[in-house]
Design a protein around this motif. Structure first.
Motif, PDB file in Angstrom:
ATOM      1  N   THR A   1      -9.963   1.811  -0.041  1.00 26.59           N
ATOM      2  CA  THR A   1      -9.766   1.025   1.167  1.00 26.59           C
ATOM      3  C   THR A   1      -8.446   1.451   1.757  1.00 26.59           C
ATOM      4  OG1 THR A   1     -10.974  -0.852   0.242  1.00 26.59           O
ATOM      5  CG2 THR A   1      -9.544  -1.310   2.141  1.00 26.59           C
ATOM      6  N   VAL A   2      -8.458   1.792   3.042  1.00 25.84           N
ATOM      7  CA  VAL A   2      -7.227   2.138   3.740  1.00 25.84           C
ATOM      8  C   VAL A   2      -7.116   1.292   4.993  1.00 25.84           C
ATOM      9  CG1 VAL A   2      -7.131   4.530   2.898  1.00 25.84           C
ATOM     10  CG2 VAL A   2      -8.235   4.042   5.084  1.00 25.84           C
ATOM     11  N   ARG A   3      -5.865   1.061   5.389  1.00 27.48           N
ATOM     12  CA  ARG A   3      -5.579   0.455   6.684  1.00 27.48           C
ATOM     13  C   ARG A   3      -5.219   1.578   7.629  1.00 27.48           C
ATOM     14  NH1 ARG A   3      -4.253  -4.894   7.518  1.00 27.48           N
ATOM     15  NH2 ARG A   3      -4.376  -4.123   9.657  1.00 27.48           N
TER      16      ARG A   3
ATOM     17  N   GLY B   1       0.827  -1.192   0.000  1.00 31.12           N
ATOM     18  CA  GLY B   1       0.000   0.000   0.000  1.00 31.12           C
ATOM     19  C   GLY B   1       0.866   1.249   0.000  1.00 31.12           C
ATOM     20  N   VAL B   2       0.226   2.405   0.017  1.00 25.84           N
ATOM     21  CA  VAL B   2       0.919   3.688  -0.024  1.00 25.84           C
ATOM     22  C   VAL B   2       0.508   4.500   1.202  1.00 25.84           C
ATOM     23  CG1 VAL B   2       1.251   5.814  -1.333  1.00 25.84           C
ATOM     24  CG2 VAL B   2       0.970   3.654  -2.532  1.00 25.84           C
ATOM     25  N   ILE B   3       1.498   5.014   1.913  1.00 25.85           N
ATOM     26  CA  ILE B   3       1.262   5.755   3.149  1.00 25.85           C
ATOM     27  C   ILE B   3       0.934   7.219   2.836  1.00 25.85           C
ATOM     28  CG2 ILE B   3       2.274   6.493   5.335  1.00 25.85           C
ATOM     29  CD1 ILE B   3       4.284   4.117   4.906  1.00 25.85           C
ATOM     30  N   LEU B   4      -0.123   7.720   3.467  1.00 25.47           N
ATOM     31  CA  LEU B   4      -0.452   9.134   3.362  1.00 25.47           C
ATOM     32  C   LEU B   4       0.401   9.892   4.379  1.00 25.47           C
ATOM     33  CD1 LEU B   4      -4.347   9.045   3.033  1.00 25.47           C
ATOM     34  CD2 LEU B   4      -2.597   8.904   1.242  1.00 25.47           C
TER      35      LEU B   4
ATOM     36  N   VAL C   1      -4.652   0.872   0.343  1.00 20.74           N
ATOM     37  CA  VAL C   1      -4.384  -0.468  -0.183  1.00 20.74           C
ATOM     38  C   VAL C   1      -5.222  -0.780  -1.416  1.00 20.74           C
ATOM     39  CG1 VAL C   1      -3.567  -1.395   2.016  1.00 20.74           C
ATOM     40  CG2 VAL C   1      -5.991  -1.545   1.460  1.00 20.74           C
ATOM     41  N   GLU C   2      -6.300   0.014  -1.612  1.00 21.91           N
ATOM     42  CA  GLU C   2      -7.134  -0.171  -2.795  1.00 21.91           C
ATOM     43  C   GLU C   2      -7.756   1.166  -3.168  1.00 21.91           C
ATOM     44  OE1 GLU C   2     -11.162  -2.470  -3.348  1.00 21.91           O
ATOM     45  OE2 GLU C   2      -9.494  -3.904  -3.200  1.00 21.91           O
ATOM     46  N   PHE C   3      -7.833   1.428  -4.481  1.00 26.17           N
ATOM     47  CA  PHE C   3      -8.428   2.656  -4.973  1.00 26.17           C
ATOM     48  C   PHE C   3      -9.176   2.329  -6.247  1.00 26.17           C
ATOM     49  CE2 PHE C   3      -8.523   6.777  -7.104  1.00 26.17           C
ATOM     50  CZ  PHE C   3      -8.853   7.635  -6.067  1.00 26.17           C
ATOM     51  N   ASP C   4     -10.446   2.651  -6.290  1.00 24.62           N
ATOM     52  CA  ASP C   4     -11.286   2.381  -7.454  1.00 24.62           C
ATOM     53  C   ASP C   4     -11.282   0.906  -7.820  1.00 24.62           C
ATOM     54  OD1 ASP C   4     -13.102   3.166  -9.430  1.00 24.62           O
ATOM     55  OD2 ASP C   4     -11.512   3.511 -10.906  1.00 24.62           O
TER      56      ASP C   4
END
Length: 131
Positions: free
Chosen positions: A105-107, A52-55, A76-79
């Motif tokens: 979806t984010v963790r 995933g990618v951290i904000l 972890v998920e987008f569109d």
């Protein structure tokens, strides 16, 4: 304090002449250093988050902020598509128009958050990649 690189999904900047254009935007800065032990500790990311990618920052009054996203969330998920890199998230945003509704979806800590947000309109300069 460690130094880390940020990718911005605010302006979607690359290399080439600037032009005025209208694009969808999310309103975040991304930590592109990956999910190392040090990064996990800084943001409080559990060991079971494998990708995933951290904000690194959520800019106030942007679509991301209005959707309730926060610093340290891991996208972890987008569109409907798995996100494993900052480039994937940038491309996913670029594939849309302002006003499009997209799922995410984010963790966050030990939990998982699913939601839908409406992408904003970026009308400032955008530098396009050549190629």
């Amino acid at each position: 304090m460690r130094t880390f690189a940020l990718a911005s999904v605010l302006a979607l900047v690359a290399i080439a002449p600037a032009q005025e254009t209208r694009r969808a935007f999310l309103g975040v800065n991304l930590d592109v250093t990956g999910l190392s032990e040090e990064t996990r500790a800084e943001y409080g990311i559990p060991a079971d988050v494998k990708s995933g990618v951290i904000l690194a920052q959520v800019v106030e009054e942007t679509p991301a902020a209005k959707a309730g996203l926060r610093r340290g969330d891991v996208v972890v998920e987008f569109d409907g598509k798995a996100i494993r890199s900052a480039d994937q998230l940038v491309e996913a945003v670029r594939a849309h128009k302002p006003g499009d509704k997209v799922s995410y979806t984010v963790r966050r800590g030990p939990g998982t958050i699913h939601g839908i947000l409406t992408l904003g309109e970026w009308s400032g300069p955008v530098i396009e990649e050549e190629g």
